[in-house]
Scaffold this motif. Sequence first.
Motif, PDB file in Angstrom:
ATOM      1  N   PRO A  36      28.971  39.290 -31.547  1.00  0.00           N
ATOM      2  CA  PRO A  36      29.624  40.547 -31.148  1.00  0.00           C
ATOM      3  C   PRO A  36      29.065  41.112 -29.845  1.00  0.00           C
ATOM      4  O   PRO A  36      29.807  41.621 -29.013  1.00  0.00           O
ATOM      5  CB  PRO A  36      29.336  41.469 -32.342  1.00  0.00           C
ATOM      6  N   GLY A  37      27.751  40.991 -29.674  1.00  0.00           N
ATOM      7  CA  GLY A  37      27.147  41.517 -28.447  1.00  0.00           C
ATOM      8  C   GLY A  37      27.619  40.780 -27.212  1.00  0.00           C
ATOM      9  O   GLY A  37      27.920  41.391 -26.179  1.00  0.00           O
ATOM     10  N   ALA A  38      27.712  39.447 -27.316  1.00  0.00           N
ATOM     11  CA  ALA A  38      28.178  38.658 -26.183  1.00  0.00           C
ATOM     12  C   ALA A  38      29.629  38.967 -25.865  1.00  0.00           C
ATOM     13  O   ALA A  38      30.036  39.032 -24.696  1.00  0.00           O
ATOM     14  CB  ALA A  38      28.000  37.164 -26.465  1.00  0.00           C
ATOM     15  N   ALA A  39      30.436  39.172 -26.930  1.00  0.00           N
ATOM     16  CA  ALA A  39      31.845  39.494 -26.717  1.00  0.00           C
ATOM     17  C   ALA A  39      31.992  40.829 -26.010  1.00  0.00           C
ATOM     18  O   ALA A  39      32.842  40.993 -25.118  1.00  0.00           O
ATOM     19  CB  ALA A  39      32.581  39.527 -28.057  1.00  0.00           C
ATOM     20  N   LEU A  99      35.314  43.681 -13.414  1.00  0.00           N
ATOM     21  CA  LEU A  99      36.000  42.867 -12.412  1.00  0.00           C
ATOM     22  C   LEU A  99      37.370  43.442 -12.083  1.00  0.00           C
ATOM     23  O   LEU A  99      37.770  43.482 -10.911  1.00  0.00           O
ATOM     24  CB  LEU A  99      36.142  41.423 -12.918  1.00  0.00           C
ATOM     25  N   ARG A 100      38.102  43.899 -13.097  1.00  0.00           N
ATOM     26  CA  ARG A 100      39.411  44.509 -12.839  1.00  0.00           C
ATOM     27  C   ARG A 100      39.260  45.755 -11.967  1.00  0.00           C
ATOM     28  O   ARG A 100      40.051  45.988 -11.045  1.00  0.00           O
ATOM     29  CB  ARG A 100      40.116  44.842 -14.163  1.00  0.00           C
ATOM     30  N   ILE A 152      37.593  33.995 -17.083  1.00  0.00           N
ATOM     31  CA  ILE A 152      37.364  34.731 -18.334  1.00  0.00           C
ATOM     32  C   ILE A 152      38.663  34.837 -19.122  1.00  0.00           C
ATOM     33  O   ILE A 152      38.704  34.602 -20.342  1.00  0.00           O
ATOM     34  CB  ILE A 152      36.786  36.130 -18.030  1.00  0.00           C
ATOM     35  N   GLU A 153      39.754  35.187 -18.448  1.00  0.00           N
ATOM     36  CA  GLU A 153      41.032  35.360 -19.132  1.00  0.00           C
ATOM     37  C   GLU A 153      41.585  34.035 -19.651  1.00  0.00           C
ATOM     38  O   GLU A 153      42.267  34.002 -20.687  1.00  0.00           O
ATOM     39  CB  GLU A 153      42.034  36.034 -18.195  1.00  0.00           C
ATOM     40  N   ASP A 186      29.781  42.185 -23.985  1.00  0.00           N
ATOM     41  CA  ASP A 186      29.342  41.987 -22.591  1.00  0.00           C
ATOM     42  C   ASP A 186      30.451  41.356 -21.757  1.00  0.00           C
ATOM     43  O   ASP A 186      30.680  41.736 -20.595  1.00  0.00           O
ATOM     44  CB  ASP A 186      28.099  41.108 -22.555  1.00  0.00           C
ATOM     45  N   LEU A 187      31.143  40.364 -22.355  1.00  0.00           N
ATOM     46  CA  LEU A 187      32.209  39.681 -21.626  1.00  0.00           C
ATOM     47  C   LEU A 187      33.373  40.633 -21.363  1.00  0.00           C
ATOM     48  O   LEU A 187      33.954  40.648 -20.268  1.00  0.00           O
ATOM     49  CB  LEU A 187      32.687  38.464 -22.427  1.00  0.00           C
ATOM     50  N   ALA A 188      33.724  41.440 -22.360  1.00  0.00           N
ATOM     51  CA  ALA A 188      34.803  42.409 -22.176  1.00  0.00           C
ATOM     52  C   ALA A 188      34.438  43.435 -21.112  1.00  0.00           C
ATOM     53  O   ALA A 188      35.279  43.831 -20.291  1.00  0.00           O
ATOM     54  CB  ALA A 188      35.105  43.108 -23.509  1.00  0.00           C
TER      55      ALA A 188
END
Length: 683
Positions: free
Chosen positions: A3-6, A16-17, A50-51, A8-10
């Motif tokens: 969950p923590g990595a997810a 970036l957006r 990422i997407e 961070d990625l989000a």
Amino acid sequence: MSPGAAEDLAARAAELRRLLEYHGRRYYELDDPEIGDDEYDALIDELRAIERDHPELQTPDSPTQKVGGAVVSELTKVRHRRRMLSLANARSEAELIAWVERMRAHLAREGIEDPQFDYVVEPKVDGLAMSLHYEDGVLVRGVTRGDGETGEDVTHNIRTIEQIPKRIDGAPRWIEVRGEVYMSLADFEALNTRRAEAGRSTFMNPRNSAAGTIRQLDSRLARERPLSMWCYQVGETEGISFDSHHAALDWLSEHGFPVNPDIARLRTAEEVVARCEGWQERRATLPFEIDGVVVKVDDAELQRRLGVVGRDPRWAIAWKFPPTTAVTRLIDVMWNVGKFGTLHPFAQLEPVHVGGVTVKLATLHNEEDLARKDVRPGDDVIVLRAGDVIPQVISPAPHVAERRDRAPVPRPPVRCPICDTPTVKGEGVFTKCPNRVCPGRRWQQLQSFVGRAGMDVDGIGEKQVSALMEAGLVSRPGDFYRLTADDLTRLERFGETSSANAVAAIAASKERPFGRVLFALSIEGVGTVTGRNLAQRFRTIDALLDASAEQIAGTPGIGPIVGELIHEQLSDERLRAVIDDLRALGVRMEEEGPPPGEGPLAGKAIVLTGTLPTLTREQATERILAAGGHVTSSVSRRTDWVVAGERAGTKLEKAERLRVPVLDEEGLEALLRGELASEERNN
């Protein structure tokens, strides 16, 4: 994924957006970018990855799914019938081959095995994408790309571009023509000069100037800033269709639209790679800026089957070049001494990668330019490096003006940085070192002597001149002609072959035209054109040395003040000693060819443009002068001929408009032989 990595990625995707929206707005809407293309592309490539791996993180408004920024001007909004797409990028042969393999894989899924591709390769002009709408052959609207869905109506400014047809014969009910509006390098430099002289800010690059011009509300301003356009695509149509991209381009060309003549249709990916690399090598010689090459699948049905992914067509890709501009920190402003003692500022920079190399130093031209640009130590500055041009600082980065803690304005030093002589303010605007034997001045004069515009000695450049001076082998121009291959091989920068070649090149330079010799002597007020004019008028060095200031001032391009300055220098015993030494060593000191007013081209004005197959610009100029003609820099109704080579620019267009005869190199040779000089022009 934890969950923590997810999370961070989000968070990274959201950041970036945000960054891409911000920088996209500065580039597309404000024409005031803060980062270079490489940095922007790296951000969007990261978000795209990422997407791709985590589709749940893709949002409908992601920058990967749209083009450019929103329309935020007072101009009328127009919705495009068909989206104006962007392009994915390739920066190497491997990436381009990977693009081809992706297309093959997609078509295989569509049931098309082993498709045969033809490719169309065209320059990616660095300008502003434009859509032209024609109804029943009449231009009714010009629309910017905007966000790809909606653009801005700029018809009033589009009509000021002479290249764009306002009416076309044999046109269908409706046709949309897409292309790139740009400003040529020559027009850009002239525009910036005019703005600087008027005390106004200058544009960062031709793209900014074109974008700013096309969005003017008053078309009179657009008319004062000459724009051009290359057309590269047919969009929506009614009543006509094309089975290939190349067929569409042929139709455009046949109906008067400006289509780049160097667009090529190729059969293999290997040919495409070679073509892209060739464009990159030619980049610095073009009369307009390009930032890459566009490669498209030619077949229209294959294009349809390949379709679009996100904001990019699968059937096209941009081979991107290294960026020519970058932002870095200005550490300090330093000063060099020119060959006439003028102090020239240059920038010491935090190293930055731009134009394919790492740049640590850049020119600031002169103290007037330094004051106009208002760059100071500690500022973030924009650096330009185009082709082989010396890197230069263009301006402070846009956000610098908001800072309150900027360093003081840099001033010229009160003592020469090379010889420590107190500097003086000349009659003009520049500070000078008055010491005529300053080592800095001597080095500049010696490297100018052997430089391309002077004696053009191949193999002896700035570093070699420094090494020769440090070794005590060269202290004045005649010393170059006393060098032997053994002298050179003892130096670090020379091997046996390069030493022999350099000595041969030095010997060959004795035959340079007299006008080139006069320029190479570093006489203040004598440039390349003035040197040729003096050589043509006085014919020999003795006649020039015996001439009065008034006689020198009567030479074309020289007035009383410069005539007195040249006469004073020619009377100096040190310069006369240099001239006597060179004459004794066999350097040409008299003019060849007919005197002015004689020869097959007597009294004829010729303009050179583009690259000729076998003659350099200097060689062509010298041969025209030797035939009694003169070379001018601009085309007018008084121009007798324009000699156009490959990649001829706006001069060729103007010649065709004014019906000035245009010749190629073969035609120039006929002129020089006297075969065309007697013909009436404009028959």
